[in-house]
Design a protein around this motif. Sequence first.
Motif, PDB file in Angstrom:
ATOM      1  N   LEU A  30      -4.033   0.725  -0.952  1.00 45.67           N
ATOM      2  CA  LEU A  30      -3.683   2.146  -1.002  1.00 45.67           C
ATOM      3  C   LEU A  30      -4.558   2.977  -0.072  1.00 45.67           C
ATOM      4  CD1 LEU A  30      -2.938   2.592  -4.799  1.00 45.67           C
ATOM      5  CD2 LEU A  30      -1.307   2.355  -2.920  1.00 45.67           C
ATOM      6  N   TYR A  31      -5.847   2.675  -0.017  1.00 43.12           N
ATOM      7  CA  TYR A  31      -6.734   3.403   0.892  1.00 43.12           C
ATOM      8  C   TYR A  31      -6.410   3.097   2.346  1.00 43.12           C
ATOM      9  CZ  TYR A  31      -9.687   5.325  -2.749  1.00 43.12           C
ATOM     10  OH  TYR A  31     -10.148   6.036  -3.821  1.00 43.12           O
ATOM     11  N   ILE A  32      -6.082   1.841   2.649  1.00 44.81           N
ATOM     12  CA  ILE A  32      -5.726   1.469   4.017  1.00 44.81           C
ATOM     13  C   ILE A  32      -4.458   2.194   4.444  1.00 44.81           C
ATOM     14  CG2 ILE A  32      -4.886  -0.437   5.448  1.00 44.81           C
ATOM     15  CD1 ILE A  32      -6.810  -2.261   3.827  1.00 44.81           C
ATOM     16  N   ILE A  33      -3.449   2.196   3.575  1.00 44.42           N
ATOM     17  CA  ILE A  33      -2.175   2.851   3.899  1.00 44.42           C
ATOM     18  C   ILE A  33      -2.378   4.345   4.134  1.00 44.42           C
ATOM     19  CG2 ILE A  33       0.077   3.525   2.954  1.00 44.42           C
ATOM     20  CD1 ILE A  33       0.160   0.779   1.612  1.00 44.42           C
ATOM     21  N   LYS A  65       5.697   6.024   0.562  1.00 44.87           N
ATOM     22  CA  LYS A  65       6.439   7.178   0.034  1.00 44.87           C
ATOM     23  C   LYS A  65       5.935   7.571  -1.350  1.00 44.87           C
ATOM     24  CE  LYS A  65      11.135   8.667  -1.050  1.00 44.87           C
ATOM     25  NZ  LYS A  65      12.528   8.248  -1.140  1.00 44.87           N
ATOM     26  N   GLY A  66       5.719   6.596  -2.221  1.00 46.86           N
ATOM     27  CA  GLY A  66       5.333   6.876  -3.602  1.00 46.86           C
ATOM     28  C   GLY A  66       3.892   7.292  -3.781  1.00 46.86           C
ATOM     29  N   TRP A  67       2.982   6.669  -3.029  1.00 48.73           N
ATOM     30  CA  TRP A  67       1.563   6.935  -3.240  1.00 48.73           C
ATOM     31  C   TRP A  67       0.974   7.878  -2.205  1.00 48.73           C
ATOM     32  CZ3 TRP A  67      -1.690   5.357  -7.117  1.00 48.73           C
ATOM     33  CH2 TRP A  67      -1.135   4.482  -8.036  1.00 48.73           C
ATOM     34  N   VAL A  68       1.212   7.606  -0.960  1.00 43.31           N
ATOM     35  CA  VAL A  68       0.561   8.374   0.096  1.00 43.31           C
ATOM     36  C   VAL A  68       1.067   9.803   0.137  1.00 43.31           C
ATOM     37  CG1 VAL A  68       0.115   8.472   2.565  1.00 43.31           C
ATOM     38  CG2 VAL A  68       0.126   6.274   1.399  1.00 43.31           C
TER      39      VAL A  68
END
Length: 160
Positions: A30-33, A65-68
């Motif tokens: 998640l951090y990388i994205i 789309k959902g997290w970032v």
Amino acid sequence: MDLSNDLFRQKVHIAFQCLKDVILRHRMLLYIIKDLPMLEEASITDSGRRGRLSLSGEKLAEVKKGWVSSAMETVKSEMNRIEVPASVSQCHIPVLDMPISGYVMKGVTLVVMEMNGLHDEKDSLMNSEDDGSEDKEEAAYTEAVMEILEKHKDRMKVLL
């Protein structure tokens, strides 16, 4: 009997350690994205190659789309919550013959942990994407999981 119980406890302990590692890889992804919006494919593995998290194409787009695109406060609160399996099942196969690779595995124990909110996605284990990036060893483990889930479901015992 004591030896069997100790071995069983050890295998379940390893399974829970793997769960912790999966959560860590998920957080890293998640951090990388978030920091690399143009990323098209990501794969994270540990040096011992005990596990791997890979995303590409449509699955990576869904995560972006959902997290970032979510508010950062929401992402941080989701990432900091403690993940606890909703159920845990295990299956031990003394000898597992794998017809595709021709390998034989001895003393195979599979521990399946279903996380909260994923009960309706049991079939996702059976529908893994083959993107051609697996090496021979990883393909053997994937085949072993598929073989157990297809032919040895009756041996699964619910632990939690």
